[in-house]
Design an enzyme around this catalytic site. Structure first.
Site, PDB file in Angstrom:
ATOM      1  N   SER A  66       1.755  -9.658  -0.939  1.00 51.42           N
ATOM      2  CA  SER A  66       1.426  -8.236  -0.820  1.00 51.42           C
ATOM      3  C   SER A  66       1.642  -7.651   0.569  1.00 51.42           C
ATOM      4  CB  SER A  66      -0.027  -8.011  -1.255  1.00 51.42           C
ATOM      5  OG  SER A  66      -0.901  -8.814  -0.480  1.00 51.42           O
ATOM      6  N   GLU A 113      -9.857   6.477   2.751  1.00 49.80           N
ATOM      7  CA  GLU A 113     -10.744   5.450   3.279  1.00 49.80           C
ATOM      8  C   GLU A 113      -9.866   4.258   3.648  1.00 49.80           C
ATOM      9  OE1 GLU A 113      -9.954   5.662   0.145  1.00 49.80           O
ATOM     10  OE2 GLU A 113      -9.370   3.578  -0.181  1.00 49.80           O
ATOM     11  N   LYS A 163       0.819  -1.220   0.000  1.00 44.91           N
ATOM     12  CA  LYS A 163       0.000   0.000   0.000  1.00 44.91           C
ATOM     13  C   LYS A 163       0.851   1.268   0.000  1.00 44.91           C
ATOM     14  CE  LYS A 163      -4.114  -1.955   0.231  1.00 44.91           C
ATOM     15  NZ  LYS A 163      -5.152  -1.731  -0.791  1.00 44.91           N
TER      16      LYS A 163
HETATM   17  C1  LIG Z   1      -1.626  -6.956   2.421  1.00 43.81           C
HETATM   18  C2  LIG Z   1      -2.746  -6.588   1.525  1.00 43.81           C
HETATM   19  N1  LIG Z   1      -2.884  -7.223   0.359  1.00 43.81           N
HETATM   20  C3  LIG Z   1      -3.897  -6.945  -0.477  1.00 43.81           C
HETATM   21  C4  LIG Z   1      -4.850  -6.015  -0.161  1.00 43.81           C
HETATM   22  C5  LIG Z   1      -5.988  -5.811  -1.121  1.00 43.81           C
HETATM   23  O1  LIG Z   1      -5.942  -4.600  -1.817  1.00 43.81           O
HETATM   24  P1  LIG Z   1      -5.570  -4.564  -3.349  1.00 43.81           P
HETATM   25  O2  LIG Z   1      -6.434  -5.544  -4.057  1.00 43.81           O
HETATM   26  O3  LIG Z   1      -5.843  -3.157  -3.742  1.00 43.81           O
HETATM   27  O4  LIG Z   1      -4.147  -4.916  -3.486  1.00 43.81           O
HETATM   28  C6  LIG Z   1      -4.758  -5.314   1.054  1.00 43.81           C
HETATM   29  C7  LIG Z   1      -5.770  -4.290   1.424  1.00 43.81           C
HETATM   30  O5  LIG Z   1      -5.869  -3.808   2.517  1.00 43.81           O
HETATM   31  C8  LIG Z   1      -3.668  -5.614   1.906  1.00 43.81           C
HETATM   32  O6  LIG Z   1      -3.540  -4.979   3.078  1.00 43.81           O
END
Ligand SMILES: Cc1ncc(COP(=O)(O)O)c(C=O)c1O
Lengths: 393, 253
Positions: free
Chosen positions: A377, A111, A89
């Site tokens: 992620s 948000e 993020k």
């Molecule tokens: C670690 C992590 N992965 C994925 C996401 C999902 O968001 P996005 O699909 O925008 O990557 C989030 C959202 O809070 C997250 O914290």
């Protein structure tokens, strides 16, 4: 360029800016300025410096040997979990805060669902000395207490969204309303590839650093910058957009997006938008979303608060409809098992969101000589309570 | 509607949320509004995520959805209203609702039950032009677009050219229901619009809540739209007819 937004922000038939006139000026101001600013040398210099020295990029591309053995393929993990604040993020919030500053904005609103984007926003606001207000559903505030505490310690105000279902979609509504009421000095810092154009394109560009590094790292480690498959989870879709970005036109690379099935796609308790959703408009974007036949947006469910969004970004709707992307799902339990497995095999505790991407390894056919990158992620610190509760019982 | 704007000043347009406070109150309320001298009715189609609306209208929408309101039900109610009520009726809702019903079918059905026009705040001008303008012209139905203090003169002219019926002049930087007296800078903005000599009539809305704000608005436009203040008045009533009549008298007094 088949998978990039056109000048009106459309990916195929998805995207655009379906916004009330009260937002027109704000969005137009952003649309007219974002490319010039982000392509400027001063922006790029500052952005790269912060990503390197503050966020800790490049993040490693780690060859997960024991995981590879288990699945009989060559599996790499793109370690976004090692970023400052613990997830991808922050790539986006660094980019947008530099943009906001250059546009002369004084007040930042955002948000958040799980609180990861809220924390990443509060972090860059502290860094840049800007006022920060984060909208968060009342229900999410209760279930994500540690991240609420982090945002407050960072100096942000966390304001509960009390309307509707009191979760992420309502926090987004409240942030948009705040922006309508404060159009001059306020910058709305969206956390995923969602919302009206130019947000989906802009956020994808900031997250594109993930696949840019991936290419260089694969080339260095394997001699070939193209993997066979890339797997990423999709909430709104920003980490997946970043992981796919530089491979969108490389049609030999399979792009695998993993949504949260929740308790199961057929149970009604799910966040698998492409499976149970239909075309419509959410938060100013034409895309796929979960709704009833009256067009009322329905409430998603997932154990993972970061995937608990009733839409996907327009890029993903386009990847889904065009067949360029393969959309899979993982249930709560499959994600929990995948988190447990990675932890024991590699000593890495993933975020629950990322665990959904890992769970897809069981659902695809793999060959021994195949190279697969899983976008990790985020890290699992924020999910320890869930893990303790669910994995011990 | 044309006739109304050509012959009358100080037009009072009242917004109500269909299916609120009770599912079957819509017809009663509209009939009472009309018999008490309201000039025009704006019927809100309750939506789960009404971005342009403040908490009052959003809450009334949630209640109405829980009451079981649907677009089909709203059309039935309007058909019933039309048996006695002659004043213009416009429907206000969000584009997703129209799309899910099927836009062509939606506009056709609206025509059949006696609707005169629409306000769809998140419908972009270009999409309207490409997809809906022709059908609405053929059906002789109006489309009202919004303008705000930040809308440039050039864009106001563009919006005026596309709008039919009337223009919705949003009074301030706000969602519906924000309350304050009309300030000097708002008056300047109203004067700016007046000076543009637009083809459409103008109605001022957002923040018009009582006789004083209504009268001020009428000095600068063809009339005004009252929404949240009326919904608030209905919040705790156990006699919607009496409350509705009293509310209108308070504005028209
Ligand atoms: C670690 C992590 N992965 C994925 C996401 C999902 O968001 P996005 O699909 O925008 O990557 C989030 C959202 O809070 C997250 O914290």
């Amino acid at each position: 360029m088949k998978y990039q937004a056109n000048k009106d922000g459309f990916y195929g038939e998805f995207g655009g800016a379906f916004i009330p006139e009260m937002l027109y000026h704000n969005v137009a101001e952003l649309k007219e300025n974002y490319l010039t600013i982000i392509n400027s040398e001063s922006f790029q210099t500052e952005f790269k410096d912060l990503l390197k020295n503050y966020v800790g990029r490049p993040t490693p591309l780690y060859h997960a040997k024991r995981l590879s053995e288990k699945y009989n393929a060559t599996i790499y993990l793109k370690r976004e979990d090692l970023n400052h604040t613990g997830a991808h993020k922050i790539n986006n919030t660094i980019g947008q805060i530099l943009l906001a500053k250059r546009m002369g904005k004084k007040r930042i609103i955002a948000e958040t669902g799980a609180g990861q984007h809220g924390v990443a926003t509060a972090t860059v606001c502290a860094l840049m000395d800007l006022e920060c207000l984060v909208y968060m559903g009342e229900i999410d505030i209760a279930r994500q207490a540690p991240n609420v505490a982090r945002m407050k310690m960072l100096g942000a105000e966390v304001r509960p969204a009390l309307s509707g279902s009191r979760t992420l979609k309502d926090a987004t509504n409240e942030a948009i309303r705040d922006w309508i009421s404060n159009p001059v000095d306020t910058y709305y810092l969206i956390g995923s590839v969602v919302g009206p154009h130019p947000y989906p394109d802009m956020v994808a560009r900031f997250q594109a650093i993930i696949s840019k590094e991936m290419k260089q790292q694969l080339k260095a480690q394997t001699g070939n910058e193209y993997p066979d498959k890339i797997i990423a989870c999709v909430g709104g879709g920003s980490n997946a957009a970043g992981a796919f970005y530089h491979y969108l036109d490389a049609e030999n690379v399979a792009l695998i997006a993993v949504e949260a099935d929740g308790l199961g796609v057929d149970t009604g308790e799910t966040a698998a938008t492409t499976q149970v959703g239909s075309e419509g408009i959410i938060h100013g974007s034409k895309t796929l979303l979960m709704q009833n036949n009256e067009g009322q947006i329905t409430e998603p469910y997932s154990i993972s608060a970061g995937l608990d969004y009733p839409g996907v970004g327009p890029l993903h709707a386009h990847l889904f409809k065009s067949g360029r992307g393969t959309f899979l799902g993982a249930t709560d339990n499959e994600a929990l098992a995948a988190a447990q497995e990675l932890t024991r095999l590699e000593g890495i505790i993933p975020a629950l969101e990322s665990a959904h991407a890992l769970a897809a390894l069981k659902k695809i056919t793999l060959q021994a000589n195949e190279t697969v990158v899983v976008n990790l992620s985020g890290r699992g610190d924020k999910d320890m309570e869930t893990y303790m509760h669910k994995l011990n019982s | 509607m044309k006739q109304l704007f050509n012959t009358k000043k100080n037009i009072l347009n009242i917004y109500l949320t269909a299916g609120y406070p009770k599912l079957e109150d819509t017809v009663k309320i509209v009939k009472t509004l009309a018999s008490n001298g309201v000039d025009m009715i704006e019927i809100g189609m309750p939506f789960s995520d009404p971005l342009a609306d403040g908490p009052t209208i959003q809450n009334s929408s949630t209640v109405a959805i829980n009451n079981g309101i649907t677009i089909r039900k709203i059309f039935e109610q309007i058909a019933q209203i039309r048996q006695t009520v002659k004043i213009p009726i416009v429907m206000m809702g969000y584009y997703n609702q129209v799309l899910q019903y099927g836009a062509n079918a939606f506009f056709e059905r609206a025509k059949v039950v006696g609707v005169n026009g629409f306000i769809i705040p998140d419908l972009p001008l270009q999409i309207f032009q490409e997809k809906h303008q022709k059908q609405l012209e053929q059906l002789d139905l109006t489309m009202t677009f919004l303008i705000t203090p930040q809308t440039s003169d050039a864009r106001i002219k563009q919006i005026d050219a596309l709008s039919t019926g009337f223009l919705y002049v949003v009074s301030s930087f706000a969602t519906t229901g924000s309350k304050s007296a009309l300030k000097q800078e708002q008056i300047k903005y109203f004067e700016r619009i007046k000076a543009l000599d637009l083809k459409n009539a103008t109605l001022i809305g957002f923040g018009i809540s009582n006789k004083a704000t209504f009268d001020t608005a009428c000095a600068y436009a063809n009339g005004a739209i009252i929404g949240s203040a009326f919904i608030k008045a209905l919040e705790n009533t156990n006699d919607v007819k009496e409350t509705t009549a009293r509310f209108v008298k308070g504005i028209r007094a």
